[in-house]
Design a protein around this motif. Structure first.
Motif, mmCIF file in Angstrom:
data_model
loop_
_atom_site.group_PDB
_atom_site.id
_atom_site.type_symbol
_atom_site.label_atom_id
_atom_site.label_comp_id
_atom_site.label_asym_id
_atom_site.label_seq_id
_atom_site.Cartn_x
_atom_site.Cartn_y
_atom_site.Cartn_z
ATOM 1 N N ASN A 67 0.842 -1.192 0.000
ATOM 2 C CA ASN A 67 0.000 0.000 0.000
ATOM 3 C C ASN A 67 0.882 1.248 0.000
ATOM 4 O O ASN A 67 1.107 1.874 1.018
ATOM 5 N N THR A 68 1.400 1.578 -1.192
ATOM 6 C CA THR A 68 2.273 2.744 -1.312
ATOM 7 C C THR A 68 1.838 3.577 -2.498
ATOM 8 O O THR A 68 1.376 3.029 -3.511
ATOM 9 N N PRO A 69 1.945 4.901 -2.393
ATOM 10 C CA PRO A 69 1.509 5.755 -3.512
ATOM 11 C C PRO A 69 2.509 5.810 -4.664
ATOM 12 O O PRO A 69 2.207 6.379 -5.708
ATOM 13 N N PHE A 70 3.704 5.237 -4.466
ATOM 14 C CA PHE A 70 4.731 5.297 -5.515
ATOM 15 C C PHE A 70 4.974 3.909 -6.089
ATOM 16 O O PHE A 70 5.139 2.938 -5.348
ATOM 17 N N HIS A 71 5.014 3.837 -7.427
ATOM 18 C CA HIS A 71 5.265 2.569 -8.111
ATOM 19 C C HIS A 71 6.316 2.807 -9.187
ATOM 20 O O HIS A 71 6.256 3.789 -9.925
ATOM 21 N N SER A 72 7.276 1.898 -9.266
ATOM 22 C CA SER A 72 8.339 2.044 -10.276
ATOM 23 C C SER A 72 7.811 1.670 -11.655
ATOM 24 O O SER A 72 6.814 0.963 -11.794
ATOM 25 N N MET A 73 8.521 2.172 -12.679
ATOM 26 C CA MET A 73 8.133 1.935 -14.066
ATOM 27 C C MET A 73 9.340 1.446 -14.842
ATOM 28 O O MET A 73 10.480 1.650 -14.419
ATOM 29 N N ALA A 74 9.086 0.809 -15.965
ATOM 30 C CA ALA A 74 10.180 0.489 -16.892
ATOM 31 C C ALA A 74 10.682 1.809 -17.461
ATOM 32 O O ALA A 74 9.915 2.580 -18.039
ATOM 33 N N THR A 75 11.955 2.106 -17.267
ATOM 34 C CA THR A 75 12.490 3.428 -17.595
ATOM 35 C C THR A 75 13.407 3.369 -18.804
ATOM 36 O O THR A 75 14.200 2.440 -18.951
ATOM 37 N N ILE A 76 13.280 4.371 -19.653
ATOM 38 C CA ILE A 76 14.108 4.483 -20.848
ATOM 39 C C ILE A 76 14.947 5.750 -20.735
ATOM 40 O O ILE A 76 14.406 6.846 -20.585
ATOM 41 N N HIS A 77 16.249 5.587 -20.792
ATOM 42 C CA HIS A 77 17.159 6.741 -20.817
ATOM 43 C C HIS A 77 17.922 6.708 -22.137
ATOM 44 O O HIS A 77 18.610 5.740 -22.432
ATOM 45 N N THR A 78 17.781 7.745 -22.942
ATOM 46 C CA THR A 78 18.569 7.887 -24.158
ATOM 47 C C THR A 78 19.222 9.261 -24.122
ATOM 48 O O THR A 78 19.078 10.006 -23.149
#
Length: 373
Positions: free
Chosen positions: A101-112
């Motif tokens: 129960n957390t308001p923050f969720h990680s995402m698949a991240t793209i760095h170019t």
């Protein structure tokens, strides 16, 4: 949920856990410039390669005091929830490796070089996030050119302020190669657009590349929007209708363009003199629709007949199909004539845009018109 970019530079991040997930997260936070602390009774050997603080102990609430961000990465869902609850009580941003129960969720991240993007399927199908992540990497070059174009236009006020929102949206109708060419035109403050009445064939694309010009077909569904978007840019535009004469099709194209356009390709006597100054016995094959001006113009340099019937065999040096590219009439009419006359004539020309001499003279016409205005 709403995605945000967070700057972790010089911010204290506490990761509770010493396993593989904690290691991956520690590397990611360090790459963002965070000051990372690892809290766990056991920490894997891989962490020795990371420049982070390692605290060998069981977690307690004091470990996250003064943290900017907390990440719970233990193997226990219950323990991760406790860490998240502790962080939220202290109004510290937090996330977890397990569903909590957390308001923050990680995402698949793209760095170019040009982008930072986050992709999430909200837990529905994580593998699709990875696929989208890889697909989106291909837009890096596209974004680079868009960015350069945007800076040049804004710095020099080349698009009216009340048109900019529409312009920056619609300009993405262009392909990467079209954008690169447009950017060069904007830097030079002058550009050329070739407008073909029908579908564009290989010969036409080759000619446009040769002429360093943008090329559109009036039959494209977004043709009008593309053209109007280009003309929002305050540079010198030369619009060339790619028609042989100034007949009905030329007039139709002209009506779609809100600024003056150049004359048809073969209107000027001077251009024809350059092409056909050498004495030869020529037969010109032209479209059967009314082209009185073209008929009489070509008749000064040879015989002229319409390509809806087979011409009589005479002692011609060259037979010249007077059409630009290999479209319907070439395949349906010209090819029949060519087959019927097979063996009678050595020089049966191809379409005009496959003739280097013709291409050079047309380009000279367009560039001279640009300089003369």
């Amino acid at each position: 949920m709403m995605p945000w970019l967070i700057d972790f530079t010089n911010q204290r991040v506490v990761i509770v856990g010493g396993g593989k997930v904690a290691y991956r997260k520690a590397k990611a936070f360090l790459q963002e410039g965070a000051l990372v602390s690892i809290v766990a009774s056991e920490i894997k050997e891989e962490f020795s390669s990371l420049e982070c603080q390692k605290i060998y102990k069981d977690y307690d609430i004091d470990d996250i005091k003064d943290a900017f961000f907390v990440f719970a990465a233990t193997s226990s869902k219950t323990k991760n929830q406790q860490i998240v609850d502790d962080a939220l009580k202290q109004k510290i941003m937090c996330a977890s490796a397990t569903k909590t129960n957390t308001p923050f969720h990680s995402m698949a991240t793209i760095h170019t070089n040009q982008m930072t993007l986050g992709v999430s399927t909200n837990g529905q199908y994580p593998a699709l996030s990875l696929k989208l992540k890889n697909d989106l990497k291909g837009y890096d070059d596209y974004l680079e050119v868009l960015s350069l174009l945007r800076v040049e236009i804004l710095n020099h006020q080349l698009v009216e302020e009340n048109q900019r929102q529409s312009f920056f949206h619609s300009i993405m109708l262009l392909s990467l190669e079209e954008l690169k060419l447009l950017y060069t035109m904007v830097l030079q403050r002058q550009g050329i657009v070739l407008l073909f009445p029908h579908h564009i064939n290989e010969e036409a694309y080759s000619f446009a590349s040769f002429a360093k010009a943008l090329i559109f077909s009036c039959q494209e569904s977004d043709y009008q929007q593309k053209l109007e978007t280009l003309l929002m840019i305050h540079i010198k535009w030369n619009i060339q209708p790619m028609t042989i004469s100034e007949g009905i099709i030329y007039k139709r194209i002209k009506q779609t363009v809100p600024i003056p356009v150049l004359s048809a390709l073969f209107k000027e006597q001077e251009l024809m003199n350059k092409l056909y100054q050498q004495p030869e016995k020529r037969l010109f094959l032209i479209h059967p629709s009314p082209h009185q001006h073209l008929y009489h113009l070509l008749n000064q340099y040879g015989d002229v007949t319409y390509f809806d019937h087979i011409p009589q065999i005479k002692d011609y040096d060259r037979i010249i199909p007077f059409i630009l590219q290999k479209g319907y009439h070439y395949h349906q009419d010209i090819q029949k004539i060519k087959e019927a006359l097979l063996g009678h004539y050595q020089y049966f020309d191809s379409v005009l845009l496959e003739n280097d001499e013709v291409k050079n003279i047309i380009i000279d016409k367009i560039y001279q018109s640009r300089q003369g205005e």
